[in-house]
Design a protein around this motif. Structure first.
Motif, PDB file in Angstrom:
ATOM      1  N   ASP A 119       0.833  -1.208   0.000  1.00 32.43           N
ATOM      2  CA  ASP A 119       0.000   0.000   0.000  1.00 32.43           C
ATOM      3  C   ASP A 119       0.869   1.261   0.000  1.00 32.43           C
ATOM      4  OD1 ASP A 119      -2.569  -1.403   0.387  1.00 32.43           O
ATOM      5  OD2 ASP A 119      -1.766  -1.889   2.367  1.00 32.43           O
ATOM      6  N   LEU A 120       2.116   1.090   0.435  1.00 33.80           N
ATOM      7  CA  LEU A 120       3.036   2.220   0.580  1.00 33.80           C
ATOM      8  C   LEU A 120       4.453   1.726   0.340  1.00 33.80           C
ATOM      9  CD1 LEU A 120       3.796   5.130   1.618  1.00 33.80           C
ATOM     10  CD2 LEU A 120       3.823   4.152   3.922  1.00 33.80           C
ATOM     11  N   ALA A 121       5.235   2.506  -0.397  1.00 32.53           N
ATOM     12  CA  ALA A 121       6.665   2.240  -0.576  1.00 32.53           C
ATOM     13  C   ALA A 121       7.437   3.347   0.122  1.00 32.53           C
ATOM     14  CB  ALA A 121       7.029   2.183  -2.051  1.00 32.53           C
ATOM     15  N   VAL A 122       8.356   2.962   1.000  1.00 31.79           N
ATOM     16  CA  VAL A 122       9.184   3.922   1.732  1.00 31.79           C
ATOM     17  C   VAL A 122      10.631   3.702   1.310  1.00 31.79           C
ATOM     18  CG1 VAL A 122       9.956   4.714   3.994  1.00 31.79           C
ATOM     19  CG2 VAL A 122       7.580   3.969   3.673  1.00 31.79           C
ATOM     20  N   CYS A 123      11.192   4.694   0.632  1.00 29.37           N
ATOM     21  CA  CYS A 123      12.530   4.541   0.062  1.00 29.37           C
ATOM     22  C   CYS A 123      13.356   5.794   0.334  1.00 29.37           C
ATOM     23  CB  CYS A 123      12.436   4.280  -1.431  1.00 29.37           C
ATOM     24  SG  CYS A 123      11.490   2.780  -1.836  1.00 29.37           S
ATOM     25  N   THR A 124      14.642   5.714   0.045  1.00 32.33           N
ATOM     26  CA  THR A 124      15.536   6.844   0.287  1.00 32.33           C
ATOM     27  C   THR A 124      15.279   7.976  -0.699  1.00 32.33           C
ATOM     28  OG1 THR A 124      17.255   5.456   1.245  1.00 32.33           O
ATOM     29  CG2 THR A 124      17.945   7.567   0.319  1.00 32.33           C
ATOM     30  N   GLY A 176      18.149   2.799 -10.405  1.00 33.04           N
ATOM     31  CA  GLY A 176      18.464   1.704 -11.297  1.00 33.04           C
ATOM     32  C   GLY A 176      17.558   0.501 -11.183  1.00 33.04           C
ATOM     33  N   TRP A 177      16.694   0.477 -10.140  1.00 30.02           N
ATOM     34  CA  TRP A 177      15.865  -0.721  -9.953  1.00 30.02           C
ATOM     35  C   TRP A 177      14.450  -0.472  -9.454  1.00 30.02           C
ATOM     36  CZ3 TRP A 177      14.720  -1.677  -4.686  1.00 30.02           C
ATOM     37  CH2 TRP A 177      15.513  -0.984  -3.757  1.00 30.02           C
ATOM     38  N   LEU A 178      14.222   0.581  -8.668  1.00 34.22           N
ATOM     39  CA  LEU A 178      12.880   0.791  -8.116  1.00 34.22           C
ATOM     40  C   LEU A 178      11.834   1.078  -9.196  1.00 34.22           C
ATOM     41  CD1 LEU A 178      11.044   0.964  -5.656  1.00 34.22           C
ATOM     42  CD2 LEU A 178      11.704   3.384  -5.421  1.00 34.22           C
ATOM     43  N   PRO A 179      12.102   1.977 -10.171  1.00 36.02           N
ATOM     44  CA  PRO A 179      11.091   2.202 -11.224  1.00 36.02           C
ATOM     45  C   PRO A 179      10.729   0.918 -11.960  1.00 36.02           C
ATOM     46  CG  PRO A 179      12.756   3.927 -11.268  1.00 36.02           C
ATOM     47  CD  PRO A 179      13.254   2.877 -10.325  1.00 36.02           C
ATOM     48  N   GLN A 180      11.713   0.056 -12.163  1.00 34.12           N
ATOM     49  CA  GLN A 180      11.450  -1.205 -12.844  1.00 34.12           C
ATOM     50  C   GLN A 180      10.551  -2.107 -11.985  1.00 34.12           C
ATOM     51  OE1 GLN A 180      14.997  -3.321 -13.956  1.00 34.12           O
ATOM     52  NE2 GLN A 180      13.887  -5.064 -14.800  1.00 34.12           N
ATOM     53  N   ILE A 206       1.575   2.725  -5.438  1.00 29.38           N
ATOM     54  CA  ILE A 206       2.885   3.208  -4.991  1.00 29.38           C
ATOM     55  C   ILE A 206       3.674   3.897  -6.099  1.00 29.38           C
ATOM     56  CG2 ILE A 206       2.999   1.407  -3.237  1.00 29.38           C
ATOM     57  CD1 ILE A 206       5.069   0.023  -5.037  1.00 29.38           C
ATOM     58  N   ALA A 207       3.058   4.064  -7.243  1.00 31.08           N
ATOM     59  CA  ALA A 207       3.757   4.707  -8.352  1.00 31.08           C
ATOM     60  C   ALA A 207       3.988   6.195  -8.092  1.00 31.08           C
ATOM     61  CB  ALA A 207       2.975   4.512  -9.649  1.00 31.08           C
ATOM     62  N   SER A 208       3.051   6.817  -7.413  1.00 30.41           N
ATOM     63  CA  SER A 208       3.169   8.241  -7.102  1.00 30.41           C
ATOM     64  C   SER A 208       2.132   8.584  -6.043  1.00 30.41           C
ATOM     65  CB  SER A 208       2.957   9.098  -8.357  1.00 30.41           C
ATOM     66  OG  SER A 208       1.651   8.884  -8.878  1.00 30.41           O
ATOM     67  N   GLY A 209       2.138   9.821  -5.608  1.00 29.30           N
ATOM     68  CA  GLY A 209       1.139  10.258  -4.645  1.00 29.30           C
ATOM     69  C   GLY A 209       1.407   9.738  -3.245  1.00 29.30           C
TER      70      GLY A 209
END
Length: 301
Positions: free
Chosen positions: A75-80, A87-91, A101-104
């Motif tokens: 439901d949520l992505a928490v990243c740096t 190099g990998w998260l968008p993929q 979790i794509a945006s917003g």
């Protein structure tokens, strides 16, 4: 008919009592430090999946099916952020097909909550692996972690209003303990102030700035460029003449370059955890900082 109605009523009541409780918010944490912070803020109200470990270079992670599955159910992505995971998260997000979790609100980038150091005035790939959003290794600065914690607790409450009060209670407890720990860490680390260090990669600026250490050299000729024999040779005199405290590397980095320089200078090569899980002591954010300072003080003695 009355008997049928009574049976239906009993069935509905039974279903009500056996219905699952409010489902936990599912969170994908890109790095261990954010997984640990989520555990501090969410406790048993969150289901947290951590995508990487302290023994991995998070600049270069393979988008494996197991990671895609974790991202798909989040439901949520928490990243740096600050392009650390570019190099990998968008993929992962694209292949997961998870629009939440794509945006917003479903995408939380820690770098967006703070001011980063070493933000380049111009971008030039000739300068190595330079991050446009500034140095992304701010998990080494407890003051910035505190700012991020406040923003993250608010985001959790936004996505899970039913438990918003709980997240704020956990935040208040974390703030109390964290704010008490910071001056203790600073007092303990006081003997390190003004000492010189050589680093493997430019990932320590937040730690050295906080503790008053000075970086006098890097094993990498440019950020992200592997150490070469020629470059290491230029560091021998620098390391000796600078009376360096240590040659610092992260748990995931190749030990050979630092060991090579240590053998020729007598300056110890020191492996620091860099994040939660980087050594046996670093089981959470608090013990991660404890271990980092203890190891630096160990070579100072």
């Amino acid at each position: 008919m009355n008997k049928l109605i009574m049976l239906c009523t009993l069935a509905l009541c039974a279903a009500a009592f056996t219905a699952p409780a409010h489902a936990n918010l599912k969170v994908f944490a890109c790095e261990p430090e954010w997984g640990s912070l989520l555990n501090e803020l969410g406790g048993d109200k969150l289901d947290v999946d951590v995508g990487t470990s302290a023994l991995q270079d998070v600049h270069v992670i393979e988008a494996k099916p197991s990671l895609i599955a974790k991202v798909r159910r989040a439901d949520l992505a928490v990243c740096t952020g600050a392009d650390l995971e570019i190099g990998w998260l968008p993929q992962l997000v694209r292949q997961s097909g998870n629009p939440k979790i794509a945006s917003g609100a479903g995408s939380f980038m820690a770098a967006d909550q703070i001011t980063t150091l070493e933000k380049p005035s111009q971008l030039d790939r000739a300068n190595g692996d330079v991050h446009p959003g500034g140095n992304p290794h701010f998990q080494m600065d407890p003051q910035r972690v505190l700012v991020i914690a406040k923003a993250l607790a608010a985001r959790l409450g936004e996505l899970d209003a039913a438990n918003a009060a709980t997240y704020q209670q956990h935040l208040a407890d974390f703030i109390t303990r964290w704010s008490a720990a910071i001056p203790k860490w600073e007092a303990k680390a006081a003997p390190l102030k003004g000492r010189n260090v050589v680093v493997h990669h430019n990932s320590w600026i937040y730690l050295t700035t906080w503790l008053g250490l000075h970086e006098i050299g890097s094993l990498e000729p440019k950020p992200g460029v592997p150490p070469t024999s020629a470059h290491l040779a230029t560091l021998v005199d620098t390391t000796k003449n600078g009376h360096a405290l240590a040659i610092i590397r992260a748990a995931y980095q190749d030990p050979k370059p630092a060991d090579w320089l240590a053998e020729r200078t007598g300056v110890p090569a020191l492996t620091l955890p860099f994040t939660v899980g980087g050594d046996a002591q670093s089981k959470d954010l608090f013990s991660f900082y404890d271990s980092t300072i203890d190891k630096l003080l160990g070579v100072a003695k």
